[in-house]
Write a protein that holds these residues in place. Sequence first.
Motif, PDB file in Angstrom:
ATOM      1  N   PRO A   1       7.643 -10.728   6.308  1.00 34.59           N
ATOM      2  CA  PRO A   1       7.347  -9.298   6.436  1.00 34.59           C
ATOM      3  C   PRO A   1       5.852  -9.043   6.239  1.00 34.59           C
ATOM      4  CG  PRO A   1       9.204  -9.665   4.958  1.00 34.59           C
ATOM      5  CD  PRO A   1       8.582 -11.007   5.206  1.00 34.59           C
ATOM      6  N   ALA A   2       5.370  -7.976   6.869  1.00 37.60           N
ATOM      7  CA  ALA A   2       3.981  -7.547   6.683  1.00 37.60           C
ATOM      8  C   ALA A   2       3.986  -6.076   6.310  1.00 37.60           C
ATOM      9  CB  ALA A   2       3.168  -7.768   7.956  1.00 37.60           C
ATOM     10  N   ALA A   3       3.127  -5.691   5.383  1.00 33.71           N
ATOM     11  CA  ALA A   3       3.073  -4.301   4.921  1.00 33.71           C
ATOM     12  C   ALA A   3       1.650  -3.774   5.018  1.00 33.71           C
ATOM     13  CB  ALA A   3       3.586  -4.195   3.488  1.00 33.71           C
ATOM     14  N   ALA A   4       1.525  -2.467   5.244  1.00 34.16           N
ATOM     15  CA  ALA A   4       0.214  -1.824   5.320  1.00 34.16           C
ATOM     16  C   ALA A   4       0.375  -0.361   4.956  1.00 34.16           C
ATOM     17  CB  ALA A   4      -0.383  -1.964   6.722  1.00 34.16           C
ATOM     18  N   THR A   5      -0.754   0.299   4.733  1.00 32.97           N
ATOM     19  CA  THR A   5      -0.762   1.733   4.466  1.00 32.97           C
ATOM     20  C   THR A   5      -1.334   2.458   5.671  1.00 32.97           C
ATOM     21  OG1 THR A   5      -1.034   1.394   2.090  1.00 32.97           O
ATOM     22  CG2 THR A   5      -1.639   3.550   2.949  1.00 32.97           C
ATOM     23  N   ALA A   6      -0.700   3.549   6.073  1.00 28.58           N
ATOM     24  CA  ALA A   6      -1.176   4.344   7.204  1.00 28.58           C
ATOM     25  C   ALA A   6      -1.456   5.758   6.740  1.00 28.58           C
ATOM     26  CB  ALA A   6      -0.134   4.355   8.325  1.00 28.58           C
ATOM     27  N   LEU A   7      -2.570   6.328   7.195  1.00 28.25           N
ATOM     28  CA  LEU A   7      -2.931   7.708   6.891  1.00 28.25           C
ATOM     29  C   LEU A   7      -2.739   8.548   8.142  1.00 28.25           C
ATOM     30  CD1 LEU A   7      -6.177   7.139   4.787  1.00 28.25           C
ATOM     31  CD2 LEU A   7      -3.879   7.657   3.956  1.00 28.25           C
ATOM     32  N   VAL A   8      -1.745   9.420   8.110  1.00 29.85           N
ATOM     33  CA  VAL A   8      -1.425  10.265   9.254  1.00 29.85           C
ATOM     34  C   VAL A   8      -2.271  11.531   9.183  1.00 29.85           C
ATOM     35  CG1 VAL A   8       0.382  11.614  10.376  1.00 29.85           C
ATOM     36  CG2 VAL A   8       0.895   9.340   9.476  1.00 29.85           C
ATOM     37  N   THR A   9      -2.915  11.875  10.285  1.00 30.23           N
ATOM     38  CA  THR A   9      -3.782  13.048  10.339  1.00 30.23           C
ATOM     39  C   THR A   9      -2.964  14.312  10.592  1.00 30.23           C
ATOM     40  OG1 THR A   9      -4.137  12.838  12.715  1.00 30.23           O
ATOM     41  CG2 THR A   9      -5.607  11.596  11.266  1.00 30.23           C
ATOM     42  N   ALA A  10      -3.668  15.439  10.665  1.00 28.58           N
ATOM     43  CA  ALA A  10      -2.999  16.718  10.911  1.00 28.58           C
ATOM     44  C   ALA A  10      -2.303  16.743  12.266  1.00 28.58           C
ATOM     45  CB  ALA A  10      -4.015  17.856  10.815  1.00 28.58           C
TER      46      ALA A  10
END
Length: 282
Positions: free
Chosen positions: A68-77
Amino acid sequence: MTTTGKTGLRGRVRTKDGWAVPHAVLTVTDMTGQQVARETADAEGALRTAALAQGAYTVIVTAVGYRPAAATALVTASGSADVGTVTLARAGGVELPPPGVWTVDPAHSEIRAVAQHLGLSSVHGRFKGFAASIEIAEQPLGSTVQAVIDAASIDTGNGTRDAHLRSPDFLDVAAHPSVTYRSTSLEQSAEDRWTVHGELAMRGVTRPVDLDLAYLGTGPDQWGGMRAAFRATAQLRREDFAMHYNQVVQAGIVAVGTTVKVELDIQAVQGTALPAPQPPAA
């Protein structure tokens, strides 16, 4: 929370050597740990969800046979974010093959050479005849590889060009029918990458040549055997092997580049014998 009708998270899933991982599963959770999306990659490894509420999310990509691979995503407006390329490593990929002799299977391996032509594009060729073996030592750094290539088996898809490559201008196969490689030492450069130091003999000249080696994993085949897969590259200078042909077609432009990139895709079978020839498999 998702918003329908718009694309949210998007990205692509690839193996370490650049192949798409179809049907990988993307799971998205918010910062409280609640699952907000779960989607399956398409046949090209593309990932896509519906639009998400603005904020930070944890992205987890899984696929059978891969870690498995994990990451953080920042969703914009806008409700979207691009996670780029997610690279999956094969499960158990860093567990080296069992010690012993492994025989390279030419039917499932390739030795390619790429040279620049006219300073514009590349000419690709491959050697159709070769034999090689790998000996995995109890202490991996003591492992060795040796190979013999039929120089006359060069094939670029053009008979006239192939005849020229076999001539004294290049491989000189009449005087030097074989190209050989023998490793001299092995050095680990990353978890699943190695540098193979060795000697390449071609047209009567022997030079040190290093291979940048990636180990892709080990697994069973359909004939009851065990296989190990590798990918390797090397860069050669033609002049180091007394190939001085260098026709100039105009000022500063030569017909054939001075360097050649060698690419190897290798499958090796455990033991000293290859399986009996089988009908082509899909």
